[in-house]
Design a protein around this motif. Structure first.
Motif, mmCIF file in Angstrom:
data_model
loop_
_atom_site.group_PDB
_atom_site.id
_atom_site.type_symbol
_atom_site.label_atom_id
_atom_site.label_comp_id
_atom_site.label_asym_id
_atom_site.label_seq_id
_atom_site.Cartn_x
_atom_site.Cartn_y
_atom_site.Cartn_z
ATOM 1 N N PRO A 60 43.620 -3.982 -9.339
ATOM 2 C CA PRO A 60 44.817 -4.015 -8.498
ATOM 3 C C PRO A 60 44.665 -5.008 -7.357
ATOM 4 C CG PRO A 60 43.629 -1.916 -8.284
ATOM 5 C CD PRO A 60 42.924 -2.709 -9.302
ATOM 6 N N VAL A 61 45.787 -5.482 -6.872
ATOM 7 C CA VAL A 61 45.784 -6.532 -5.858
ATOM 8 C C VAL A 61 45.040 -6.115 -4.597
ATOM 9 C CG1 VAL A 61 48.020 -5.829 -4.905
ATOM 10 C CG2 VAL A 61 47.251 -8.187 -4.635
ATOM 11 N N GLU A 62 45.114 -4.825 -4.213
ATOM 12 C CA GLU A 62 44.440 -4.389 -2.994
ATOM 13 C C GLU A 62 42.920 -4.493 -3.114
ATOM 14 O OE1 GLU A 62 45.889 -3.929 -0.221
ATOM 15 O OE2 GLU A 62 47.899 -4.113 -1.092
ATOM 16 N N GLU A 63 42.400 -4.247 -4.292
ATOM 17 C CA GLU A 63 40.956 -4.367 -4.493
ATOM 18 C C GLU A 63 40.516 -5.823 -4.386
ATOM 19 O OE1 GLU A 63 38.905 -2.090 -4.429
ATOM 20 O OE2 GLU A 63 40.085 -0.292 -4.855
ATOM 21 N N MET A 64 41.326 -6.725 -4.943
ATOM 22 C CA MET A 64 40.996 -8.143 -4.844
ATOM 23 C C MET A 64 41.088 -8.625 -3.404
ATOM 24 S SD MET A 64 39.883 -9.392 -7.588
ATOM 25 C CE MET A 64 39.881 -11.111 -7.082
ATOM 26 N N LEU A 65 42.057 -8.107 -2.652
ATOM 27 C CA LEU A 65 42.164 -8.480 -1.242
ATOM 28 C C LEU A 65 40.959 -7.996 -0.446
ATOM 29 C CD1 LEU A 65 45.918 -7.986 -0.251
ATOM 30 C CD2 LEU A 65 44.607 -10.111 -0.325
ATOM 31 N N HIS A 66 40.539 -6.771 -0.717
ATOM 32 C CA HIS A 66 39.348 -6.229 -0.055
ATOM 33 C C HIS A 66 38.149 -7.135 -0.307
ATOM 34 C CE1 HIS A 66 36.200 -2.746 0.210
ATOM 35 N NE2 HIS A 66 36.178 -3.528 1.278
ATOM 36 N N PHE A 67 38.001 -7.570 -1.538
ATOM 37 C CA PHE A 67 36.906 -8.464 -1.917
ATOM 38 C C PHE A 67 37.027 -9.812 -1.212
ATOM 39 C CE2 PHE A 67 35.896 -11.875 -5.073
ATOM 40 C CZ PHE A 67 34.523 -11.805 -5.003
ATOM 41 N N ARG A 68 38.191 -10.440 -1.281
ATOM 42 C CA ARG A 68 38.359 -11.795 -0.747
ATOM 43 C C ARG A 68 38.269 -11.836 0.774
ATOM 44 N NH1 ARG A 68 43.242 -12.794 -4.985
ATOM 45 N NH2 ARG A 68 42.074 -13.904 -6.602
ATOM 46 N N ARG A 69 38.748 -10.808 1.435
ATOM 47 C CA ARG A 69 38.711 -10.788 2.895
ATOM 48 C C ARG A 69 37.283 -10.771 3.446
ATOM 49 N NH1 ARG A 69 43.648 -6.566 4.054
ATOM 50 N NH2 ARG A 69 45.079 -8.043 5.031
ATOM 51 N N ASN A 70 36.328 -10.373 2.627
ATOM 52 C CA ASN A 70 34.947 -10.337 3.080
ATOM 53 C C ASN A 70 34.312 -11.718 3.170
ATOM 54 O OD1 ASN A 70 34.909 -7.579 3.397
ATOM 55 N ND2 ASN A 70 33.958 -7.146 1.430
ATOM 56 N N ILE A 124 33.901 -15.475 4.546
ATOM 57 C CA ILE A 124 34.152 -16.183 5.801
ATOM 58 C C ILE A 124 35.205 -17.268 5.580
ATOM 59 C CG2 ILE A 124 33.099 -17.718 7.522
ATOM 60 C CD1 ILE A 124 30.466 -16.195 7.043
ATOM 61 N N GLY A 125 36.174 -17.340 6.487
ATOM 62 C CA GLY A 125 37.206 -18.371 6.419
ATOM 63 C C GLY A 125 38.469 -17.953 5.703
ATOM 64 N N ILE A 126 38.508 -16.698 5.198
ATOM 65 C CA ILE A 126 39.695 -16.221 4.489
ATOM 66 C C ILE A 126 40.425 -15.177 5.320
ATOM 67 C CG2 ILE A 126 40.542 -14.974 2.459
ATOM 68 C CD1 ILE A 126 38.432 -16.210 0.804
ATOM 69 N N ASP A 127 41.720 -15.351 5.435
ATOM 70 C CA ASP A 127 42.570 -14.376 6.120
ATOM 71 C C ASP A 127 43.790 -14.116 5.238
ATOM 72 O OD1 ASP A 127 43.449 -12.618 8.006
ATOM 73 O OD2 ASP A 127 43.906 -14.122 9.536
ATOM 74 N N VAL A 128 44.525 -13.082 5.574
ATOM 75 C CA VAL A 128 45.746 -12.739 4.840
ATOM 76 C C VAL A 128 46.894 -12.675 5.829
ATOM 77 C CG1 VAL A 128 46.900 -11.029 3.395
ATOM 78 C CG2 VAL A 128 44.449 -11.434 3.110
ATOM 79 N N THR A 129 47.995 -13.310 5.474
ATOM 80 C CA THR A 129 49.181 -13.266 6.318
ATOM 81 C C THR A 129 50.371 -12.786 5.494
ATOM 82 O OG1 THR A 129 50.572 -14.570 7.839
ATOM 83 C CG2 THR A 129 49.845 -15.651 5.830
ATOM 84 N N THR A 130 51.358 -12.229 6.175
ATOM 85 C CA THR A 130 52.530 -11.669 5.500
ATOM 86 C C THR A 130 53.803 -12.181 6.166
ATOM 87 O OG1 THR A 130 51.288 -9.659 4.991
ATOM 88 C CG2 THR A 130 53.672 -9.533 4.794
ATOM 89 N N ASP A 131 54.788 -12.545 5.357
ATOM 90 C CA ASP A 131 56.116 -12.831 5.890
ATOM 91 C C ASP A 131 57.135 -12.193 4.962
ATOM 92 O OD1 ASP A 131 56.429 -14.477 3.679
ATOM 93 O OD2 ASP A 131 56.184 -16.340 4.792
ATOM 94 N N ASN A 132 58.406 -12.544 5.126
ATOM 95 C CA ASN A 132 59.441 -11.879 4.334
ATOM 96 C C ASN A 132 59.465 -12.310 2.869
ATOM 97 O OD1 ASN A 132 60.411 -14.454 4.657
ATOM 98 N ND2 ASN A 132 62.291 -13.877 5.729
ATOM 99 N N THR A 133 58.609 -13.279 2.506
ATOM 100 C CA THR A 133 58.543 -13.704 1.106
ATOM 101 C C THR A 133 57.326 -13.134 0.376
ATOM 102 O OG1 THR A 133 57.308 -15.728 1.642
ATOM 103 C CG2 THR A 133 59.725 -15.848 1.677
ATOM 104 N N GLY A 134 56.415 -12.509 1.118
ATOM 105 C CA GLY A 134 55.245 -11.937 0.463
ATOM 106 C C GLY A 134 53.980 -12.101 1.271
ATOM 107 N N ARG A 135 52.844 -11.899 0.610
ATOM 108 C CA ARG A 135 51.540 -12.029 1.269
ATOM 109 C C ARG A 135 50.825 -13.282 0.763
ATOM 110 N NH1 ARG A 135 48.552 -6.288 0.945
ATOM 111 N NH2 ARG A 135 49.273 -6.418 -1.217
ATOM 112 N N TYR A 136 50.031 -13.861 1.661
ATOM 113 C CA TYR A 136 49.387 -15.130 1.345
ATOM 114 C C TYR A 136 47.938 -15.128 1.822
ATOM 115 C CZ TYR A 136 54.180 -16.618 0.618
ATOM 116 O OH TYR A 136 55.470 -16.714 0.162
ATOM 117 N N LEU A 137 47.093 -15.762 1.014
ATOM 118 C CA LEU A 137 45.726 -16.025 1.433
ATOM 119 C C LEU A 137 45.717 -17.314 2.248
ATOM 120 C CD1 LEU A 137 43.652 -15.392 -1.826
ATOM 121 C CD2 LEU A 137 43.737 -13.934 0.197
#
Length: 248
Positions: free
Chosen positions: A203-213, A215-228
């Protein structure tokens, strides 16, 4: 990473395969997303990604193209090559369930060429681009076969310095993926942004948990969705100005 275990003072590889892998590519390369490669425009867009630092593009023998970001996991201890989250509930599912005894990274990231996976930096991609034939509408109509492609880039190292002159030649070949008329108050090309993508088996949340760990990766959200958001400056940016604009 699996921590080092020993029996009678001797390392047991089957208990701790990661401890025999000092470069730990799985802890220093994170897959970001797949990208299309069906038209000349697709190839040109991919090349502009490679203007950015710490970006590689990998081609699988299945035809899938994946963007990789070269950066260490923040919980990776370079001195010991061990994981600070190992054995804790905070370790991502991606890492806990990874088949370390059949490590894909060990096979394809500890060497620069292989028979099933080809890694591209900008130099290698320029070589590939020159061997692809497009029709009048920009669709790909001819590409080298796998063996020819691997052979033609095998003598190009992944880590290679470039003079400004040769970089500018690449920039002239592919153009820029953004408008380069940066006013002084504007933010320079210091990052890349990709839509958050799911993985086939996670699931996408598991991949986000992995990627956020990493260095240099963040996640942002706007009205079109979430972005790395990847901290990855364009190699043509110096301070707040573009070397390309000065040298072109």
């Amino acid at each position: 990473m699996v921590q080092d275990n020993k029996k009678n003072g001797e390392h047991s590889w089957h208990e701790s395969p990661c401890s025999a892998c000092p470069q730990t590519p799985c802890c220093n390369h994170v897959p970001v997303c797949t990208i299309p490669m069906e038209t000349e425009l697709d190839l040109r867009k991919a090349a502009t990604l490679l203007y950015h630092m710490n970006i590689e593009i990998g081609l699988y023998d299945t035809g899938k193209w994946v963007v990789y970001y070269k950066t260490p996991c923040r919980y990776y201890d370079k001195a010991t090559t061990k994981c600070a989250l190992h054995g804790t509930e905070n370790k991502p599912v991606v890492c806990r369930e990874y088949p370390s005894l059949k490590c894909w990274y060990r096979e394809y990231f500890l060497k620069e060429t292989s028979i099933r996976f080809i890694r591209f930096n900008l130099d290698r991609f320029v070589r590939l681009f020159s061997s692809v034939v497009f029709d009048g509408s920009g669709e790909i109509c001819e590409t080298p076969d796998w063996e020819t492609m691997a052979a033609c880039i095998s003598n190009i190292p992944l880590e290679s310095g470039k003079s400004l002159f040769r970089e500018i030649r690449y920039r002239n070949l592919f153009g820029c993926h953004k408008n380069c008329s940066y006013p002084q108050q504007a933010n320079p090309c210091s990052s890349l942004v990709f839509p958050v993508s799911d993985a086939p088996s996670l699931p996408v949340e598991e991949m986000l948990h992995f990627r956020r760990n990493f260095i240099g990766i963040d996640v942002t959200t706007d009205n079109t969705g979430r972005y790395l958001v990847l901290e990855s400056p364009c190699r043509f940016i110096s301070g707040r100005s573009c070397r390309y604009r000065k040298a072109a």
